[in-house]
Design an enzyme around this catalytic site. Structure first.
Site, PDB file in Angstrom:
ATOM      1  N   ASP A 390       0.845  -1.194   0.000  1.00  0.00           N
ATOM      2  CA  ASP A 390       0.000   0.000   0.000  1.00  0.00           C
ATOM      3  C   ASP A 390       0.880   1.243   0.000  1.00  0.00           C
ATOM      4  O   ASP A 390       2.001   1.232   0.524  1.00  0.00           O
ATOM      5  CB  ASP A 390      -0.899   0.026   1.235  1.00  0.00           C
ATOM      6  CG  ASP A 390      -1.938  -1.077   1.227  1.00  0.00           C
ATOM      7  OD1 ASP A 390      -2.176  -1.639   0.147  1.00  0.00           O
ATOM      8  OD2 ASP A 390      -2.496  -1.373   2.293  1.00  0.00           O
ATOM      9  N   GLN A 391       0.367   2.324  -0.559  1.00  0.00           N
ATOM     10  CA  GLN A 391       1.138   3.560  -0.631  1.00  0.00           C
ATOM     11  C   GLN A 391       1.674   4.004   0.737  1.00  0.00           C
ATOM     12  O   GLN A 391       2.840   4.387   0.842  1.00  0.00           O
ATOM     13  CB  GLN A 391       0.295   4.672  -1.253  1.00  0.00           C
ATOM     14  CG  GLN A 391       1.066   5.975  -1.454  1.00  0.00           C
ATOM     15  CD  GLN A 391       0.252   7.013  -2.184  1.00  0.00           C
ATOM     16  OE1 GLN A 391      -0.951   6.840  -2.397  1.00  0.00           O
ATOM     17  NE2 GLN A 391       0.873   8.115  -2.584  1.00  0.00           N
TER      18      GLN A 391
END
Length: 542
Positions: A390-391
């Site tokens: 995930d970012q």
């Protein structure tokens, strides 16, 4: 009711923001916090948790707020203190309720037919005879196969005997042919007998099934017509005084048709009332109040963004938002972020991704691990990420330099041969009742009306398993056995998981922080070409 009975004055020295906040990405303004606290004493008594919204507005020289709740409370949409619905379809003698009652009667008739003993008996006998027929025919086919095998052996043995002794066969060829023909005829007679019996039984059940099918089709037609009528009654008002129905608003979206419950969330209700009464919106916030639902993660008193499936198209119309505008969303400045190479050879690269950097390019943001590696190796076949983070998550990522290596590494992931270890800091708590180590198994699926959120779904969710080990009160090691989207974040935050969100989780948590405190610190796999076991680590930066 008076037209101003929903406007609640705010007596405070707190100054409003210079412009309306983004409903899909915000931190609540102090004025919203004040309004929410004031609203709590006016919530009707009920057992379920619910989303409530406050919209701070200006009315002439006076500042106040509007309050709303999502959907209904105890079957009502017209509670005092809260703004009215855009369209109240719950009136007992109204068009919607009358036609809904027709659909309810159809449901009752379907239920009655499905529970008739005659129907149940007919279906049971049909299933019983069908199973008996399948077994009998399969058994007879087996007898035929065994008989054929014996005939083939007789032919072989008789042929050898005639060659050696010049003797006559014990069993004539005509006898063997007659036996084969007889058994084929017997199979046809067996099939025919069962087919006739099954036809009679199917006819007995068909009179119920055809009626049930007809009622289901009628129910669907009535439901679709009623739903379309309902959506046509929701006329949404924008700041310029223009109106569009939900059907018109959603016509240009991917789903084309409004989802159930569209127009009933807090935000459309609040803006509808504000625009209809010429009130100037200043700031907005949504809060969950009450116990969390079983599937979603909701924390009492915590704020949440507007849902994207229902509210995004509506609010874009009502507020004049454009995709990509600063009002609509806020982009993090990530252009200066880069990656640290932990391991590299001719076939693979393992990098340490910082928090905030995308793994692959997004719709509006292209700077990512992929773009960095692509620039670093412009002549390579292609930098292929074998997995993603995930970012907001930092840590180790494996990148293949060729499609062959990418395929072989993917096979290791699919066989669950790649072992990963994450470290996370959880939100502090005074309740330390959880085991020091254990396993969380909560199946997950996306929430189609509120992406990117994931929900726990015991029926339709995909298997998701995480093992955990606490190394201190707030620090935990996480070992994902599967790789579902947001798996670790949901498993930590959910009531049936650790019930402790990861610190800084802006989707499932409560406490804001400077980052998501989740880091992929170790990964073990086998080099796809050399067969060498590799174990790589990157210490968490927290």
């Amino acid at each position: 009711m008076k037209t101003d009975s929903f406007f609640h004055p705010l007596h405070t020295d707190i100054q409003p923001p210079s412009q309306l906040n983004n409903p899909f990405d915000y931190e609540p303004h102090p004025l919203c916090q004040l309004a929410f606290s004031d609203m709590l004493s006016h919530i009707p008594s009920h057992d379920e948790g619910k989303m409530y919204g406050v919209l701070v507005v200006r009315k002439g020289d006076e500042m106040g707020y509007l309050a709303a709740y999502s959907g209904q409370i105890n079957g009502r949409a017209d509670w005092e203190w809260f703004v009215p619905p855009v369209f109240d379809y719950l009136q007992p003698d109204g068009y919607f309720k009358q036609h809904e009652n027709e659909i309810t009667q159809i449901n009752h008739e379907i239920e009655r037919l499905e529970n008739l003993e005659e129907r149940k008996s007919a279906l049971l006998n049909l299933a019983k005879v069908s199973a008996e027929a399948d077994a009998a025919i399969a058994a007879f086919r087996q007898r035929m196969a065994e008989a054929k095998k014996k005939r083939d052996e007789i032919r072989k043995n008789d042929g050898s005997r005639q060659t050696e002794e010049n003797a006559s066969p014990v069993v004539s060829e005509d006898d063997l042919i007659r036996e084969s023909q007889f058994m084929k005829a017997e199979l046809r007679r067996l099939k025919k007998r069962y087919a006739e019996e099954i036809t009679v039984l199917r006819q007995k059940s068909e009179k119920y099934e055809s009626r049930i099918l007809s009622l289901r089709n009628e129910r669907k037609e009535k439901s679709d017509a009623l739903q379309n009528w309902l959506f046509s009654q929701f006329e949404m008002l924008n700041a310029q005084g223009e109106r569009r129905t939900l059907l018109q608003i959603f016509a240009d979206t991917v789903q084309k048709v409004p989802p159930s419950g569209a127009g009933e969330c807090c935000e459309p209700k609040l803006f509808q009332y504000a625009f209809a009464h010429h009130l100037q919106p200043l700031c907005l916030a949504n809060y969950w109040h009450g116990p969390s639902p079983k599937t979603e993660i909701r924390h009492d008193g915590h704020h949440y963004p507007a849902c994207r499936g229902k509210c995004l198209p509506i609010l874009k119309w009502m507020l004049g938002m454009e995709e990509g505008s600063s009002v609509f969303r806020s982009l993090s400045a990530t252009a200066s972020l880069s990656v640290k190479i932990i391991y590299e050879d001719a076939d693979i690269v393992v990098v340490d991704k910082p928090a905030g950097l995308l793994s692959i390019p997004g719709i509006d943001e292209h700077h990512s691990v992929w773009s960095i590696i692509r620039k670093r190796y412009p002549h390579a076949a292609s930098p292929l990420l074998v997995h993603r983070l995930d970012q907001p998550t930092s840590g180790l990522l494996i990148i293949a330099k060729t499609k062959k290596v990418h395929y072989l590494l993917q096979q290791q992931f699919e066989r669950h041969e790649v072992k990963k270890r994450y470290v996370a800091l959880l939100e502090p708590t005074h309740e330390k009742t959880f085991p020091r180590c254990g396993q969380i198994a909560l199946p997950l699926r996306p929430d189609p009306l509120n992406r990117p959120y994931q929900v726990v779904d015991e029926v339709n969710g995909k298997r998701a398993v995480t093992e955990y080990e606490f190394v201190s009160d707030d620090r935990v090691l996480l070992y994902p056995q599967t790789g579902r989207t947001h798996q670790l974040r949901v498993h930590c935050a959910h009531l049936k998981g650790l019930n402790r969100p990861i610190l800084g989780d802006n989707l499932y948590g409560r406490q804001p922080a400077d980052r998501l405190y989740l880091h992929a610190e170790a990964i073990s796999f086998v080099h796809p070409l050399t067969g060498q076991p590799l174990h790589l680590e990157s210490k968490a930066p927290f």
